[in-house]
Design an enzyme around this catalytic site. Structure first.
Site, PDB file in Angstrom:
ATOM      1  N   ASP A 214       9.629  33.655  29.890  1.00  0.00           N
ATOM      2  CA  ASP A 214       8.588  34.378  30.019  1.00  0.00           C
ATOM      3  C   ASP A 214       7.187  33.943  29.629  1.00  0.00           C
ATOM      4  OD1 ASP A 214      10.830  35.918  30.333  1.00  0.00           O
ATOM      5  OD2 ASP A 214       9.945  37.692  28.974  1.00  0.00           O
TER       6      ASP A 214
ATOM      7  N   HIS B 169      10.157  31.593  25.913  1.00  0.00           N
ATOM      8  CA  HIS B 169       8.850  31.616  26.565  1.00  0.00           C
ATOM      9  C   HIS B 169       8.697  30.226  27.087  1.00  0.00           C
ATOM     10  CE1 HIS B 169       9.347  35.421  24.296  1.00  0.00           C
ATOM     11  NE2 HIS B 169       8.503  35.905  25.164  1.00  0.00           N
TER      12      HIS B 169
HETATM   13 NI    NI Z   1       6.135  38.497  27.551  1.00  0.00          NI
END
Ligand code: NI
Length: 277
Positions: free
Chosen positions: A85, A229
């Site tokens: 992400d 991430h």
């Molecule tokens: Ni996020």
């Protein structure tokens, strides 16, 4: 829906290498004026692009073509969907190199503002390498705190920038912080976006320690969706360990859509795939 996937794969590979066949088809005799419109032959290349999520009629010259979907039944095989992400970021290209070395596919939930701030290269390569692109809003707000029109604007702007840069229209979204409710779900449904959550959280944004990220990302079961991430260097550093360890245990790395093997329902939330589901 498996019956769809095989023809798409065949058509996509045919488009890439079987030019003489395509030419032969285009030289077929034209339909007679009396032929019914419904009998007009379907252009296989157009159909393949449409089923791959690329808008019909979109100017495709110069856009990357995704490879065929992996043909695997994740209701039976050991599949995992690694998801990244908040990017693309400075380390995303390095992550793409690592994934390519391990023949691993992942799903990237992109923040529109980050797409704008970074060069085209990463997104185009994601498409070419078979990764899936998802919508993670424009500015990463908590959607449940916004008005309905603001939620729509956050998602629409990111849909547009992804499509402009890659020719691909995303069909998945992930609400920032996993914060969703009936209103967010309704907007997602109307925009044709399934809501993808997760069942394994590496907490890699909090604990920037590579072995810790690797340990959490490998504590999984078949059908898991793992949250990471790619904007954190420590997370990208963990990727080789994660890929090596899960490969050793017989896992196959698939995109979220490949994990389910069927079109996901817009607005509905998904966090893992159960066995034989
Ligand atoms: Ni996020």
């Amino acid at each position: 829906m498996r019956r769809w996937i095989v023809p798409v794969a065949l058509l996509l590979s045919a488009g890439a290498c079987a030019v003489p066949v395509h030419r032969a088809q285009t030289r077929a005799p034209a339909p007679t004026p009396s032929a019914a419109p419904s009998r007009r032959p379907v252009d296989p290349a157009e159909l393949a692009l449409k089923l791959a999520g690329i808008q019909p009629g979109w100017p495709r010259r110069g856009y990357p073509l995704p490879p065929p979907r992996q043909k695997i039944d994740c209701g039976k095989a050991k599949c995992v969907a690694l998801t990244y992400d908040d990017g693309p970021g400075h380390d995303t290209a390095r992550l793409l190199d690592i994934l390519a070395r391990h023949h691993a596919r992942a799903t990237f939930f992109l923040v529109g503002g980050m797409v704008l701030a970074n060069a085209d290269g990463a997104l185009r390569r994601m498409v070419r390498d078979g990764h899936e692109l998802g919508n993670h809003t424009w500015s990463h707000p908590q959607l449940t705190a916004l008005s309905e029109s603001a939620v729509r604007a956050e998602l629409a702007r990111t849909q547009n920038v992804i499509e402009r840069r890659t020719g691909v229209r995303a069909t998945l979204m992930r609400p920032p912080y996993g914060a969703t409710d009936g209103r967010v779900a309704a907007v997602a449904r109307r925009m044709g976006l399934a809501q993808i959550l997760w069942n394994v959280d590496t907490l890699d944004w909090r604990d920037r320690v590579t072995p810790v990220v690797a340990r959490r990302a490998t504590a999984i079961k078949p059908g898991s969706i793992v949250l990471m991430h790619d904007i954190h260097r420590t997370t990208v550093d963990a990727a080789p360990r994660i890929l090596k360890e899960l490969t050793r245990r017989g896992f196959v790395f698939v995109t979220v859509s490949e994990l389910y093997g069927k079109p996901l329902r817009p607005g509905v939330g998904y966090s893992e795939r159960e066995r034989d589901q």
